[in-house]
Design an enzyme around this catalytic site. Structure first.
Site, mmCIF file in Angstrom:
data_model
loop_
_atom_site.group_PDB
_atom_site.id
_atom_site.type_symbol
_atom_site.label_atom_id
_atom_site.label_comp_id
_atom_site.label_asym_id
_atom_site.label_seq_id
_atom_site.Cartn_x
_atom_site.Cartn_y
_atom_site.Cartn_z
ATOM 1 N N ASP A 83 7.338 -31.428 -18.239
ATOM 2 C CA ASP A 83 6.542 -32.328 -17.418
ATOM 3 C C ASP A 83 5.192 -32.487 -18.113
ATOM 4 O O ASP A 83 4.297 -31.660 -17.972
ATOM 5 C CB ASP A 83 6.370 -31.745 -16.013
ATOM 6 N N TYR A 130 3.383 -27.784 -10.385
ATOM 7 C CA TYR A 130 3.516 -28.912 -9.476
ATOM 8 C C TYR A 130 4.123 -30.089 -10.227
ATOM 9 O O TYR A 130 3.638 -30.477 -11.282
ATOM 10 C CB TYR A 130 2.140 -29.297 -8.939
ATOM 11 N N LYS A 155 -0.446 -40.658 -16.205
ATOM 12 C CA LYS A 155 -1.882 -40.552 -16.436
ATOM 13 C C LYS A 155 -2.350 -41.316 -17.672
ATOM 14 O O LYS A 155 -2.639 -42.505 -17.603
ATOM 15 C CB LYS A 155 -2.297 -39.091 -16.473
#
Length: 472
Positions: free
Chosen positions: A284, A189, A312
């Protein structure tokens, strides 16, 4: 019993005549000998009445009652939790229940929730304003820190989310190479942009949605997919689409199909194949960046991509994202070059402050050794506890990131992950909630530890898991 929705059992149903589980172990600083499972536990009844009332109201105000799909607990059943506060390794809901947290706001809380030093720095920054919409010196400081830490990054652009970072990096890769196609991996994702919602993980897998409703077929046709850990499939796709693929993008350690680590040599082979075909390699690292090592997965595994996305941890819990890489590629981004991307709140002083303070804490000696030790002990105890109770369980960890499946294993890709017993995970998840342990509400999500997790937290977690494994 309020809001159990038939999933799992009340804590009152824990069986006191069962033998102690062999999975409950003492952790760092304690004896490694097995500890006995608690025979009886005195605590208040588990209730979610206020959460239920609040969530029912939310469903009339927001789609599904949430602002991110996996929060709705669709794949685990039962009542979503509405939280009131967090601190360190703990969370408290609006009903007053306390939980040991292994979600960590989905990764950012690596030094623990509401860290005193981070909060103090934020208070001082807040006095100067929440957003400038103009350059601030804090952007330079965090940028220099990121560039110094991450092997692939020579220049960086801050944005406001991981999705935004991945959107920007793909546009950049297409512009730099003059090619249109991208290759991603099944179950990975990279946010909710059109290009990525093809065989995606995370909430898409959790909810069992079609690949990408609402995404034009023309956009989806430019996204190629391969099974994770299958370099032969990648080689075949690159050959079949020779000269057309701009980039391969992947989670170097998968966290959105459940926790799936790369097979030995897989990342290195991707580096070789992309170099051979003139394709950019994009890691990613929104989830893995600054979590598996200070320099991310690329430092941990010794493979340097061309471009990297982050999020994050680098925002210390505030909204943030970033993409960066080789200088010759990044200088194509506007205003230095023609590839347009902008953001009103990008580089805002609060997110920059929280990121600077968080990364400062992570540079302290022993931080990553502690994360690795704590996470390894947790996963070992969960897997051993599940097997001792007669379940098929497999799992693993890298640094402060972990996961486990109700499956014989090993799990090497998304197809393997989908064969796990998700119904049993749902019962386990509800049981752990009732024991005061908060896990990601989906079999297809990784878990996270923090520097705030203590030996006592792990001991309580494994003792709780032993009881739940026997109940289900």
């Amino acid at each position: 019993m309020a809001a159990t929705s038939g999933v799992g059992l009340s804590w009152r149903s824990s069986v006191s005549d069962r033998p102690a589980s062999k999975s409950a172990r003492r952790v760092s600083g304690h004896s490694s000998s097995l500890v006995k499972m608690a025979i009886s536990v005195e605590k208040k009844p588990f209730t979610l009445e206020k959460s239920e009332e609040t969530f029912n109201a939310a469903k009339n105000l927001m789609p599904g009652g949430v602002n991110s799909p996996v929060r709705a607990f669709k794949s685990v059943g039962g009542q979503p939790i509405v939280f009131d506060s967090v601190k360190g390794s703990k969370m408290w809901d609006i009903d007053g229940n306390e939980y040991i947290d292994y979600v960590g706001s989905w990764g950012p809380a690596i030094i623990g929730h509401a860290d005193d030093k981070v909060n103090a720095a934020l208070v001082e920054a807040l006095k100067k304003g929440t957003s400038f919409g103009a350059p601030c010196v804090l952007e330079n400081e965090l940028a220099a820190t990121v560039i110094d830490a991450v092997p692939s990054i020579e220049m960086v652009r801050f944005v406001n989310s991981g999705t935004e970072a991945c959107m920007g990096v793909i546009r950049l890769a297409r512009a730099f190479t003059g090619r249109s196609k991208i290759l991603k991996f099944e179950g990975c994702y990279h946010g909710h942009a059109d290009s990525f919602l093809v065989k995606a993980g995370s909430g898409v897998a959790t909810l069992g949605l079609p690949d990408s409703p609402g995404v034009p077929s023309a956009a989806a046709s430019l996204t190629l997919t391969a099974p994770y850990n299958d370099s032969a499939a990648v080689a075949a796709l690159l050959e079949l689409n020779r000269g057309e693929v701009a980039a391969i993008i992947l989670e170097p350690v998968v966290g959105n199909a459940g926790f799936i680590p790369p097979a030995p040599g897989f990342l290195a082979e991707l580096r070789r194949l992309t170099s051979e075909h003139g394709v950019l390699l994009i890691f990613d690292e929104v989830m893995t960046g600054f979590r598996l090592a200070y320099g991310g997965a690329q430092e941990r595994f010794g493979v340097t991509p061309d471009l990297t996305t982050l999020g994050k941890v680098i925002g210390g819990g505030l909204p943030v994202g970033a993409y960066g890489g080789r200088r010759d590629i990044m200088e194509m981004v506007a205003p230095a070059g023609p590839v347009y991307q902008a953001g009103t709140l990008s580089g805002n002083p609060l997110a920059m402050t929280a990121g600077i303070e968080t990364l400062r804490r992570l540079r302290e000696p022993g931080s990553y050794e502690q994360l690795d030790r704590v996470t390894g002990e947790l996963v070992k105890g969960l897997v051993e506890g599940g097997k001792a109770a007669g379940h098929e369980v497999c799992g693993g960890h890298v640094g402060g990131m972990f996961g486990f499946f109700f499956a014989e294993g090993p799990v090497a890709n998304f197809e393997d992950a989908k064969k796990s017993d998700t119904a049993k995970f749902g019962r386990f998840h509800r049981g752990m909630l009732e024991e005061g342990v908060y896990l990601a509400p989906s079999q297809f999500e990784a878990g996270f530890t923090s520097l705030a997790h203590t030996a006592q937290d792990l001991e309580k977690t494994l003792e709780a898991a032993a009881r739940v494994f026997h109940r289900i």
